[in-house]
Design a protein around this motif. Structure first.
Motif, PDB file in Angstrom:
ATOM      1  N   LEU A  26       0.539   0.199   2.838  1.00  0.00           N
ATOM      2  CA  LEU A  26       1.545   1.729   2.679  1.00  0.00           C
ATOM      3  C   LEU A  26       1.927   1.414   0.774  1.00  0.00           C
ATOM      4  O   LEU A  26       2.962   2.346   0.876  1.00  0.00           O
ATOM      5  N   ASP A  27       2.275   0.420   0.761  1.00  0.00           N
ATOM      6  CA  ASP A  27       3.242   0.139  -1.165  1.00  0.00           C
ATOM      7  C   ASP A  27       2.780   1.075  -1.524  1.00  0.00           C
ATOM      8  O   ASP A  27       3.739   1.099  -2.732  1.00  0.00           O
ATOM      9  N   HIS A  28       1.881   1.843  -1.660  1.00  0.00           N
ATOM     10  CA  HIS A  28       1.457   3.096  -2.550  1.00  0.00           C
ATOM     11  C   HIS A  28       2.257   4.323  -2.313  1.00  0.00           C
ATOM     12  O   HIS A  28       2.162   5.382  -3.662  1.00  0.00           O
ATOM     13  N   LEU A  29       2.497   4.174  -1.372  1.00  0.00           N
ATOM     14  CA  LEU A  29       3.158   5.528  -0.807  1.00  0.00           C
ATOM     15  C   LEU A  29       4.390   5.076  -0.988  1.00  0.00           C
ATOM     16  O   LEU A  29       4.867   5.050  -0.308  1.00  0.00           O
ATOM     17  N   ASN A  30       5.269   5.121  -2.958  1.00  0.00           N
ATOM     18  CA  ASN A  30       5.695   4.764  -2.883  1.00  0.00           C
ATOM     19  C   ASN A  30       7.075   5.890  -3.619  1.00  0.00           C
ATOM     20  O   ASN A  30       6.455   6.370  -4.593  1.00  0.00           O
TER      21      ASN A  30
END
Length: 464
Positions: free
Chosen positions: A91-95
């Motif tokens: 989920l690191d691009h939902l940042n």
């Protein structure tokens, strides 16, 4: 299900750089900080929108492919570790912070936003986001909520659950639940967000979070205290909470074994001699620490008069405060010196902590006299951390025996095998020590209802 079918269909709605299949990169997503052995994921998927998460889950649900949600990978229970054939859903691009609503004192953020970012944005706007833990720069708010993280300030502000007002969650079949509530009062039937807080990604994937903010603090009155015994600790805790009107923000306890190790092996400066039975690091956050200094010191004077406190150091600067907190946070420096090590995260009713710790000490010293046991924790909320090591020859049978001995004592004192780290893989064998069969049966029923094909983080928390 053929991996090629899955990857081909994923490529119809994800960009190539959102589907990682390189073995070396995938290897870094196999396990989290727990060190639990993991398997190579089929692919690491990095969605950028809720809609992409929904499409991924709908596809994986249709094809029967397991999905392991992953945040900052800082968990200590193996909850983000890949086991078996599965994709890793990073989920690191939902940042990023979506909104700070100053009038409502709320902040809305994507699940992949690091905790420290929320803290900084809140601080810049004149607020405090009260959740705080050592991994703040790496852990993500979605993972914090999915594990119901605790940390250093639970005594005043509560666990992650107490700071969450709303969530957006994607279910196993791709259905999006938009529960982005910003109100403290909302009794419109079931509060469904609580199903997903602390569920460790087994019931749904959190994509957005709405958290409550508190008034900003500008510092703290902080002291390191040496006490006579654990009874004095509880006396000081209750008196200080009453005298300071519930403003005690941290109440960290270190037994002599931990304090001695921190100031020798850990290399931390010893502001007090390492000869006292037990130590408390106490602070009171406020908007104006100078204005509350006299009130804070009056509590300490009373504690000396009562004989609870034998010695004390009061921080005179932010540097002093940082040095005192470095003692409590020295565990990261200690772990390599006692490896291979077993880290326990247990809780007890506060009234029973002293007796439980003494029994743990006695049991370990008799069974494993050459193994070190270090006790410390957030005693203001009942949470004890225990590090035991080195495990002789890294023997898994000995590790199991030590865990069994400690968890049996936790069970006997009506404690919990997991205070704040979750269950994941590591504590799954011991969950029944803290939950009844009827509770476990209801948990399994919820899992079957919300994830009938069992694709979400399978094998974590409990087995079906």
């Amino acid at each position: 299900m053929a991996d090629t079918t899955l990857l081909h269909e994923l490529a119809t709605f994800l960009a190539p750089n959102q589907i990682i299949t390189d073995r070396d990169v995938c290897h870094t997503y196999a396990t989290d900080w727990s060190g639990e052995a993991g398997d190579l994921p089929i692919a690491v998927l990095r969605p950028k929108t809720t809609e992409e998460v929904s499409q991924i889950l709908a596809l994986c649900n249709r094809l029967g492919c397991a999905v392991v949600p992953q945040g900052g990978m800082t968990g200590l229970a193996g909850g983000a570790t890949v086991r078996g054939t599965a994709v890793a859903l990073s989920l690191d691009h939902l940042n990023g912070v979506i909104e700070l609503d100053a009038d409502s004192a709320t902040l809305t953020a994507w699940a992949g936003t690091p905790l420290e970012v929320l803290q900084t944005v809140a601080d810049d706007a004149g607020f405090l986001f009260a959740l705080d833990l050592g991994a703040r720069g790496s852990c993500q708010i979605g993972g914090n909520v999915a594990t119901n993280a605790g940390g250093n300030r639970v005594i005043r502000y509560g666990m992650a659950r107490d700071l969450v007002l709303g969530l957006e969650v994607v279910q196993a079949d791709g259905t999006v639940l938009s529960m982005l509530n910003k109100m403290a009062k909302n009794n419109a039937a079931f509060d469904l967000k609580h199903l997903f807080i602390g569920s460790e990604g087994t019931l749904g994937v959190i994509t957005k979070v709405v958290v409550k903010l508190h008034p900003k603090v500008n510092g703290a009155n902080t002291a390191l205290l040496a006490l006579s015994d654990f009874n004095a600790v509880t006396q000081l805790l209750r008196y200080s909470q009453q005298a300071l009107s519930g403003l005690v923000s941290a109440f960290e306890v270190m037994w002599q074994d931990y304090y001695s190790a921190a100031t020798t092996v850990g290399g931390k400066r010893a502001p007090l001699p390492a000869t006292y039975p037990i130590y408390v690091l106490m602070d009171m956050q406020s908007a104006d620490p100078q204005a509350t200094e006299a009130q804070f010191e009056a509590v300490l004077e009373h504690a000396f008069t009562e004989g609870w406190v034998w010695d004390a150091v009061i921080a005179q600067s932010q540097g002093d405060t940082n040095d005192l907190w470095a003692l409590r946070d020295a565990v990261s420096e200690l772990l390599p010196h006692y490896a291979p090590i077993i880290n326990f995260d247990i809780s007890f009713p506060i009234s029973r902590i002293g007796q439980a710790v003494e029994e743990l000490k006695q049991a370990l010293s008799v069974s494993y006299p050459d193994v070190n046991a270090l006790f410390f924790g957030h005693v203001g909320d009942g949470n004890i951390h225990l590090s035991v090591g080195p495990v002789p020859n890294n023997d898994k049978a000995i590790e199991y025996a030590i865990e069994k001995q400690c968890y049996e004592i936790a069970q006997r004192y009506q404690g919990s095998v997991s205070a704040e780290h979750g269950i994941g893989l590591h504590k799954k064998p011991w969950l029944h020590y803290s939950r009844t069969e009827s509770e476990l049966a209801l948990m399994r029923s919820l899992k079957r209802t919300l994830d009938p094909n069992g694709i979400l983080n399978p094998g974590k928390v409990f087995d079906l």
